[in-house]
Design a protein around this motif. Structure first.
Motif, short mmCIF file in Angstrom:
data_model
loop_
_atom_site.label_atom_id
_atom_site.label_comp_id
_atom_site.label_asym_id
_atom_site.label_seq_id
_atom_site.Cartn_x
_atom_site.Cartn_y
_atom_site.Cartn_z
N UNK A 145 0.83 -1.20 0.00
CA UNK A 145 0.00 0.00 0.00
C UNK A 145 0.87 1.26 0.00
N UNK A 146 2.05 1.15 -0.59
CA UNK A 146 2.97 2.28 -0.68
C UNK A 146 2.26 3.49 -1.27
N UNK A 147 2.38 4.64 -0.62
CA UNK A 147 1.62 5.82 -1.07
C UNK A 147 1.96 6.24 -2.49
N UNK A 148 3.15 5.92 -2.97
CA UNK A 148 3.54 6.28 -4.34
C UNK A 148 3.09 5.26 -5.38
N UNK A 158 -6.88 0.06 -3.67
CA UNK A 158 -6.46 -0.37 -2.33
C UNK A 158 -7.53 -0.10 -1.27
N UNK A 159 -8.19 1.05 -1.32
CA UNK A 159 -9.21 1.35 -0.31
C UNK A 159 -10.40 0.40 -0.40
N UNK A 207 9.01 -2.76 8.46
CA UNK A 207 7.69 -2.15 8.55
C UNK A 207 6.80 -2.57 7.38
N UNK A 208 7.35 -2.60 6.16
CA UNK A 208 6.56 -2.98 4.98
C UNK A 208 6.10 -4.43 5.04
N UNK A 209 6.80 -5.28 5.75
CA UNK A 209 6.47 -6.70 5.89
C UNK A 209 5.24 -6.93 6.77
N UNK A 242 -3.79 -6.26 -7.72
CA UNK A 242 -2.46 -6.25 -8.31
C UNK A 242 -2.13 -4.84 -8.77
N UNK A 243 -1.16 -4.71 -9.66
CA UNK A 243 -0.77 -3.45 -10.26
C UNK A 243 -0.83 -3.58 -11.78
#
Length: 179
Positions: free
Chosen positions: A16-19, A25-26, A64-66, A140-141
């Protein structure tokens, strides 16, 4: 008798990286929270699958990302499975934990549609589990060739060979029998 479990695959902070957050995601988190509430209400077991990447990679173990996304944190009774490949069963304790609880039906959600979600759906089917893929709770992306929505739509279609597919509003958990 069918005994179900909800699998939440790789819904970790780093996704959910802001960039560059995972697609919609929401909405993904909103739909997951609804499924989790229903699972809690019906005493359906919940299994969180958490990816452990190598040092320096996104989702590196212990970073933190994990960590599992704070909007869907596990309860004490939920099971957390650690994995290192797209297959939630490969070299993990998932099958052992499902068998220990008498689970024969897995309801699959999470990230990343074309990798961990796809692989886990196919593997669960091949292992004899009844599989449900929740159409609007995996994401996904965009790739270089197609959009995230096209990837999701494609997999919702293809994975019908391996899973029943339903939107989250149509997924109903049965009250679980006491073990």
């Amino acid at each position: 008798m069918t005994k179900s479990a909800l699998l939440v695959i790789d819904v970790q902070k780093g996704m959910f990286d802001k960039d560059n957050p995972v697609y919609k995601s929401d909405l993904l988190l909103h739909n997951l929270k609804g499924l989790l509430a229903q699972a809690h209400h019906t005493d359906t077991p919940i299994f969180y699958v958490q990816h452990n990447a190598k040092a320096g990679k996104p989702l590196e173990y212990g970073t933190n990302d994990w960590e599992i996304h704070p909007d869907i944190l596990p309860r004490e009774e939920d099971v957390i499975i650690q994995k290192t490949t797209p297959d939630s069963f490969y070299n993990t304790s998932l099958e052992k934990e499902l068998k220990k609880q008498g689970i024969n039906h897995v309801i699959i959600t999470g990230i990343q549609t074309e990798a961990c979600v796809d692989t886990t759906c196919r593997r669960a089917f091949s292992m004899g589990y009844k599989v449900t893929l929740v159409e609007d709770t995996h994401s996904t992306w965009d790739s270089d060739e197609i959009t995230a929505q096209q990837i999701i739509n494609h997999h919702n279609g293809v994975l019908r060979w391996f899973a029943d597919t339903y939107p989250s509003k149509q997924v109903k958990f049965n009250q679980q029998a006491e073990s």
